[in-house]
Design an enzyme around this catalytic site. Structure first.
Site, PDB file in Angstrom:
ATOM      1  N   ASN A  65       0.867  -1.172   0.000  1.00  0.00           N
ATOM      2  CA  ASN A  65       0.000   0.000   0.000  1.00  0.00           C
ATOM      3  C   ASN A  65       0.906   1.225   0.000  1.00  0.00           C
ATOM      4  O   ASN A  65       1.517   1.545   1.014  1.00  0.00           O
ATOM      5  CB  ASN A  65      -0.888  -0.046   1.262  1.00  0.00           C
ATOM      6  CG  ASN A  65      -1.704   1.213   1.439  1.00  0.00           C
ATOM      7  OD1 ASN A  65      -1.794   2.040   0.537  1.00  0.00           O
ATOM      8  ND2 ASN A  65      -2.304   1.357   2.609  1.00  0.00           N
ATOM      9  N   TRP A  66       0.987   1.879  -1.150  1.00  0.00           N
ATOM     10  CA  TRP A  66       1.920   3.009  -1.267  1.00  0.00           C
ATOM     11  C   TRP A  66       1.346   4.315  -0.731  1.00  0.00           C
ATOM     12  O   TRP A  66       2.035   5.323  -0.696  1.00  0.00           O
ATOM     13  CB  TRP A  66       2.376   3.170  -2.730  1.00  0.00           C
ATOM     14  CG  TRP A  66       3.306   2.087  -3.168  1.00  0.00           C
ATOM     15  CD1 TRP A  66       3.877   1.130  -2.382  1.00  0.00           C
ATOM     16  CD2 TRP A  66       3.797   1.847  -4.501  1.00  0.00           C
ATOM     17  NE1 TRP A  66       4.686   0.311  -3.133  1.00  0.00           N
ATOM     18  CE2 TRP A  66       4.649   0.732  -4.437  1.00  0.00           C
ATOM     19  CE3 TRP A  66       3.593   2.470  -5.737  1.00  0.00           C
ATOM     20  CZ2 TRP A  66       5.303   0.224  -5.565  1.00  0.00           C
ATOM     21  CZ3 TRP A  66       4.226   1.974  -6.861  1.00  0.00           C
ATOM     22  CH2 TRP A  66       5.076   0.856  -6.773  1.00  0.00           C
ATOM     23  N   LYS A  67       0.076   4.299  -0.380  1.00  0.00           N
ATOM     24  CA  LYS A  67      -0.555   5.502   0.201  1.00  0.00           C
ATOM     25  C   LYS A  67      -0.298   6.720  -0.687  1.00  0.00           C
ATOM     26  O   LYS A  67      -0.258   6.587  -1.906  1.00  0.00           O
ATOM     27  CB  LYS A  67      -0.068   5.701   1.647  1.00  0.00           C
ATOM     28  CG  LYS A  67      -0.244   4.427   2.483  1.00  0.00           C
ATOM     29  CD  LYS A  67      -0.006   4.633   3.958  1.00  0.00           C
ATOM     30  CE  LYS A  67      -0.186   3.301   4.687  1.00  0.00           C
ATOM     31  NZ  LYS A  67      -0.057   3.419   6.138  1.00  0.00           N
TER      32      LYS A  67
ATOM     33  N   HIS B 171      -9.477   1.251   4.914  1.00  0.00           N
ATOM     34  CA  HIS B 171      -8.213   1.459   5.631  1.00  0.00           C
ATOM     35  C   HIS B 171      -8.450   2.451   6.775  1.00  0.00           C
ATOM     36  O   HIS B 171      -9.216   3.396   6.634  1.00  0.00           O
ATOM     37  CB  HIS B 171      -7.141   1.988   4.666  1.00  0.00           C
ATOM     38  CG  HIS B 171      -5.778   1.968   5.267  1.00  0.00           C
ATOM     39  ND1 HIS B 171      -5.358   2.931   6.157  1.00  0.00           N
ATOM     40  CD2 HIS B 171      -4.760   1.081   5.152  1.00  0.00           C
ATOM     41  CE1 HIS B 171      -4.127   2.632   6.555  1.00  0.00           C
ATOM     42  NE2 HIS B 171      -3.741   1.525   5.959  1.00  0.00           N
TER      43      HIS B 171
ATOM     44  N   GLU C 185      -6.812   4.850   7.835  1.00  0.00           N
ATOM     45  CA  GLU C 185      -6.561   6.259   7.502  1.00  0.00           C
ATOM     46  C   GLU C 185      -7.768   6.878   6.795  1.00  0.00           C
ATOM     47  O   GLU C 185      -8.072   8.048   6.982  1.00  0.00           O
ATOM     48  CB  GLU C 185      -5.287   6.370   6.639  1.00  0.00           C
ATOM     49  CG  GLU C 185      -4.041   6.150   7.490  1.00  0.00           C
ATOM     50  CD  GLU C 185      -2.865   5.546   6.754  1.00  0.00           C
ATOM     51  OE1 GLU C 185      -2.845   5.544   5.513  1.00  0.00           O
ATOM     52  OE2 GLU C 185      -1.948   5.038   7.443  1.00  0.00           O
TER      53      GLU C 185
ATOM     54  N   GLU D 240      -5.277  -4.756  10.791  1.00  0.00           N
ATOM     55  CA  GLU D 240      -4.259  -3.724  10.958  1.00  0.00           C
ATOM     56  C   GLU D 240      -4.514  -2.946  12.243  1.00  0.00           C
ATOM     57  O   GLU D 240      -5.271  -1.957  12.229  1.00  0.00           O
ATOM     58  CB  GLU D 240      -4.285  -2.758   9.770  1.00  0.00           C
ATOM     59  CG  GLU D 240      -4.023  -3.426   8.430  1.00  0.00           C
ATOM     60  CD  GLU D 240      -3.463  -2.433   7.430  1.00  0.00           C
ATOM     61  OE1 GLU D 240      -2.355  -2.685   6.931  1.00  0.00           O
ATOM     62  OE2 GLU D 240      -4.111  -1.410   7.166  1.00  0.00           O
TER      63      GLU D 240
ATOM     64  N   GLY E 204       2.642   2.297  10.788  1.00  0.00           N
ATOM     65  CA  GLY E 204       3.613   3.368  10.620  1.00  0.00           C
ATOM     66  C   GLY E 204       4.352   3.747  11.899  1.00  0.00           C
ATOM     67  O   GLY E 204       5.017   4.773  11.954  1.00  0.00           O
TER      68      GLY E 204
ATOM     69  N   SER F 181       3.544  -2.062  10.383  1.00  0.00           N
ATOM     70  CA  SER F 181       4.997  -2.141  10.581  1.00  0.00           C
ATOM     71  C   SER F 181       5.590  -3.505  10.211  1.00  0.00           C
ATOM     72  O   SER F 181       6.499  -3.995  10.887  1.00  0.00           O
ATOM     73  CB  SER F 181       5.371  -1.754  12.016  1.00  0.00           C
ATOM     74  OG  SER F 181       4.983  -0.412  12.273  1.00  0.00           O
TER      75      SER F 181
HETATM   76  P1  PGA Z   1       2.927   0.369   7.633  1.00  0.00           P
HETATM   77  O1  PGA Z   1       1.441   0.560   7.011  1.00  0.00           O
HETATM   78  O2  PGA Z   1       3.465  -0.906   7.048  1.00  0.00           O
HETATM   79  O3  PGA Z   1       3.684   1.579   7.183  1.00  0.00           O
HETATM   80  O4  PGA Z   1       2.768   0.280   9.110  1.00  0.00           O
HETATM   81  C1  PGA Z   1       0.575  -0.524   6.850  1.00  0.00           C
HETATM   82  C2  PGA Z   1      -0.740  -0.040   6.292  1.00  0.00           C
HETATM   83  O5  PGA Z   1      -1.213   1.030   6.702  1.00  0.00           O
HETATM   84  O6  PGA Z   1      -1.344  -0.704   5.427  1.00  0.00           O
END
Ligand code: PGA
Length: 249
Positions: free
Chosen positions: A8-10, A94, A96, A166, A172, A212
């Protein structure tokens, strides 16, 4: 179950940067045929990347979708449009998007149903905050995300579903859930899926861990019985690092 490793490159990478990373990844994972690999770049890079990975075992996915097919919905993109540029998957719900863009279990459900109607596969993200875990409310919270997000979805459509657990406190932050914590929640999720659908369907749904994931912790996570894959953010931005995760178990 065939392992499933997704990137997931966001909100990262221009079209050029995306193409460069995908092209490097293509070389790194050549010959790796025993696992599914997915990259989810920003919308702007989808079509270009599709041409880079076409014919390889890397699949393309988007990070979000809208539930209407077309109309006056400025800024939105439909499942059909995503399929049209080569997407096989979309990430829905997600944390976010839930936190910053008012995504609710109800909109998650609409997006999943619209995607399945167009045969676009889905990774549904669920996971609790640190506060919920501290108060031992994490199971109830994840259960509700599953029940409401998967309302009115048939067992046969669930073949197009993967779930990503998650924990928000692990995204993150560098603070990964321990393999035991993750396994416990994955087993709980599978059990809930068996109630929402049926046992056979639940046993066939891949449950990915996200939060992470790094080259040095993927092996231990993937050794857990109910962890069938990983959804990787930060460590997927670099092709070498993502390649190490893909090959690291
Ligand atoms: P991260 O993000 O690997 O940077 O913790 C995972 C995600 O949000 O899908």
């Amino acid at each position: 179950m065939r392992p499933f490793i997704a990137a997931n490159w966001k909100l990262h990478k221009t079209v050029e940067e995306s193409v460069e990373t995908a092209a490097r990844l293509k070389i790194i994972i050549e010959g790796v045929n025993d696992r599914d690999i997915l990259v989810c770049p920003p919308f702007t890079a989808l079509e270009e990347i599709y041409h880079v990975i076409e014919g390889t075992n890397i699949m393309l996915g988007a990070q979000d979708v809208f539930w209407e097919e077309e109309g006056a919905f400025t800024g939105e993109v439909s499942p059909e449009m995503l399929k049209n540029v080569g997407c096989e998957y979309v990430i829905i719900g997600h944390s976010e998007r839930r936190k910053y863009f008012n995504e609710t279990d109800e909109t998650v459900n609409k997006k999943i149903r619209a995607s399945f109607a167009d045969e676009l596969k889905v990774i549904l993200c669920v996971g609790e905050t640190e506060e919920m875990r501290d108060q031992a409310k994490h199971r109830d919270f994840v259960e509700k995300e599953l029940e409401d997000g998967l309302k009115n979805i048939s067992s046969s459509d669930a073949k197009m579903l993967a779930v990503a657990y998650e924990p928000i406190w692990a995204i993150g932050t560098g603070q990964t859930a321990t393999p035991e914590q993750a396994q416990e929640m994955h087993a709980f999720i599978r059990d809930r899926l068996s109630v929402i659908f049926d046992q056979k369907t639940a046993d066939s749904i891949r449950i990915l861990y996200g939060g992470s994931v790094k080259p040095d912790n993927v092996k231990e996570l993937m050794s857990q019985k109910d962890i069938n894959g990983a959804l990787v953010g930060g460590a997927s931005l670099d092709a070498e690092s993502f390649g190490k995760i893909i090959k690291g178990f």
